[in-house]
Design a protein around this motif. Structure first.
Motif, short mmCIF file in Angstrom:
data_model
loop_
_atom_site.label_atom_id
_atom_site.label_comp_id
_atom_site.label_asym_id
_atom_site.label_seq_id
_atom_site.Cartn_x
_atom_site.Cartn_y
_atom_site.Cartn_z
N MET A 176 8.43 -0.83 2.38
CA MET A 176 6.92 -0.50 2.62
C MET A 176 6.40 -0.29 1.11
N ARG A 177 6.95 -0.08 0.12
CA ARG A 177 6.32 -0.08 -1.25
C ARG A 177 5.82 -1.40 -1.62
N LEU A 178 6.61 -2.28 -1.38
CA LEU A 178 6.46 -3.73 -1.74
C LEU A 178 5.20 -4.23 -0.89
N LEU A 179 5.24 -4.08 0.32
CA LEU A 179 4.22 -4.65 1.03
C LEU A 179 2.91 -3.98 0.93
N THR A 180 2.77 -2.56 0.40
CA THR A 180 1.79 -2.01 0.23
C THR A 180 1.19 -2.12 -1.11
N ALA A 181 1.99 -2.58 -2.18
CA ALA A 181 1.66 -3.35 -3.50
C ALA A 181 1.01 -4.54 -3.11
N VAL A 182 1.31 -5.45 -2.31
CA VAL A 182 0.79 -6.68 -1.90
C VAL A 182 -0.77 -6.47 -1.20
N VAL A 183 -0.90 -5.56 -0.45
CA VAL A 183 -2.06 -5.05 0.18
C VAL A 183 -2.96 -4.56 -0.73
N VAL A 184 -2.51 -3.49 -1.50
CA VAL A 184 -3.53 -2.75 -2.37
C VAL A 184 -4.12 -4.08 -3.66
N ALA A 185 -3.11 -5.05 -3.97
CA ALA A 185 -3.69 -6.01 -4.80
C ALA A 185 -4.76 -6.89 -4.24
N GLY A 186 -4.25 -7.14 -2.90
CA GLY A 186 -5.59 -7.90 -2.21
C GLY A 186 -6.88 -7.16 -2.13
N GLY A 187 -6.70 -5.91 -1.96
CA GLY A 187 -7.89 -4.77 -1.89
C GLY A 187 -8.48 -4.75 -3.33
N LEU A 188 -7.85 -4.85 -4.25
CA LEU A 188 -8.34 -4.82 -5.64
C LEU A 188 -9.33 -6.01 -5.79
N GLY A 189 -8.68 -7.23 -5.38
CA GLY A 189 -9.49 -8.45 -5.49
C GLY A 189 -10.72 -8.37 -4.53
N ARG A 190 -10.74 -7.93 -3.39
CA ARG A 190 -11.82 -7.65 -2.51
C ARG A 190 -12.82 -6.63 -3.18
N LEU A 191 -12.43 -5.82 -3.90
CA LEU A 191 -13.28 -4.83 -4.53
C LEU A 191 -14.03 -5.38 -5.77
N LEU A 192 -13.15 -6.40 -6.43
CA LEU A 192 -13.83 -6.92 -7.65
C LEU A 192 -14.91 -7.75 -7.07
N GLY A 193 -15.00 -8.42 -5.97
CA GLY A 193 -16.02 -9.19 -5.04
C GLY A 193 -17.06 -8.15 -4.82
N VAL A 194 -16.78 -6.93 -4.44
CA VAL A 194 -17.89 -5.96 -4.12
C VAL A 194 -18.54 -5.73 -5.63
N LEU A 195 -18.13 -5.75 -6.60
CA LEU A 195 -18.70 -5.19 -7.65
C LEU A 195 -19.58 -6.60 -8.26
N LEU A 196 -18.86 -7.86 -8.10
CA LEU A 196 -19.63 -8.99 -8.53
C LEU A 196 -20.81 -9.38 -7.37
N HIS A 197 -20.46 -9.15 -6.25
CA HIS A 197 -21.65 -9.65 -5.19
C HIS A 197 -22.22 -8.72 -4.29
N GLY A 198 -21.86 -7.41 -4.27
CA GLY A 198 -22.26 -6.55 -3.16
C GLY A 198 -21.48 -6.00 -2.32
N TRP A 199 -21.96 -5.16 -1.36
CA TRP A 199 -21.02 -4.84 -0.28
C TRP A 199 -20.98 -6.21 0.76
N PRO A 200 -19.75 -6.36 1.23
CA PRO A 200 -19.80 -7.30 2.41
C PRO A 200 -20.22 -6.71 3.86
N ASP A 201 -20.02 -7.48 4.86
CA ASP A 201 -20.50 -6.88 6.16
C ASP A 201 -19.40 -5.79 6.62
N THR A 202 -19.74 -5.47 7.78
CA THR A 202 -18.73 -4.02 8.36
C THR A 202 -17.36 -4.22 8.34
N PRO A 203 -16.99 -5.55 9.00
CA PRO A 203 -15.52 -5.57 9.14
C PRO A 203 -14.81 -5.93 7.79
N MET A 204 -15.40 -6.39 6.90
CA MET A 204 -14.62 -6.46 5.36
C MET A 204 -14.57 -5.21 4.73
N SER A 205 -15.85 -4.43 4.92
CA SER A 205 -15.86 -3.18 4.29
C SER A 205 -14.82 -2.45 4.95
#
Length: 132
Positions: free
Chosen positions: A74-103
């Protein structure tokens, strides 16, 4: 016992998001996000990442039967998901909020999944102390 059943149900329900979104992405490619045409490389990459998403969801589901003993997975899978979420968060910081499903996906990645992991760890800790 009720808490174990509750966390199993929550993980089963939460796992539906990556399983179904991943499967849709694999089958539909970039059409899933409304892209009419894209270079073949972009479609290939999107389908690959969708396959990873599908695999993550199946990985979470694989924890359910022996949940108290699956803290490491569970911890390993969660770490992978959080890493992806941090990548998505970087996109928010660089380009603004995405549409509702991505938010909503961002909320799953940075809030819901870590909370489910914490809850599973709590249940595992209690189960270990009861059997000792």
């Amino acid at each position: 016992m009720k808490e174990l059943l509750a966390v199993r149900c929550a993980i089963a329900l939460g796992g539906c998001v990556p399983v179904f979104a991943g499967l849709a992405g694999v089958l539909l490619g970039l059409e899933m996000v409304g892209a009419d045409s894209a270079p073949p490389g972009a479609d290939s990459h999107f389908r690959y990442l969708s396959g990873l998403l599908l695999g993550l969801g199946l990985g979470f589901w694989s924890c359910i039967p022996a949940l108290p003993r699956r803290a490491g997975r569970m911890r390993l899978l969660t770490a992978v998901v959080v890493a992806g979420g941090l990548g998505r968060l970087l996109g928010v910081l660089l380009h603004g909020w995405p549409d509702t499903p991505m938010s909503l996906a961002l909320g799953m990645e940075l809030v819901v999944t870590p909370l489910l992991c914490w809850w599973q760890g709590r249940v595992a800790y209690r189960a270990a102390n009861q059997s000792a």
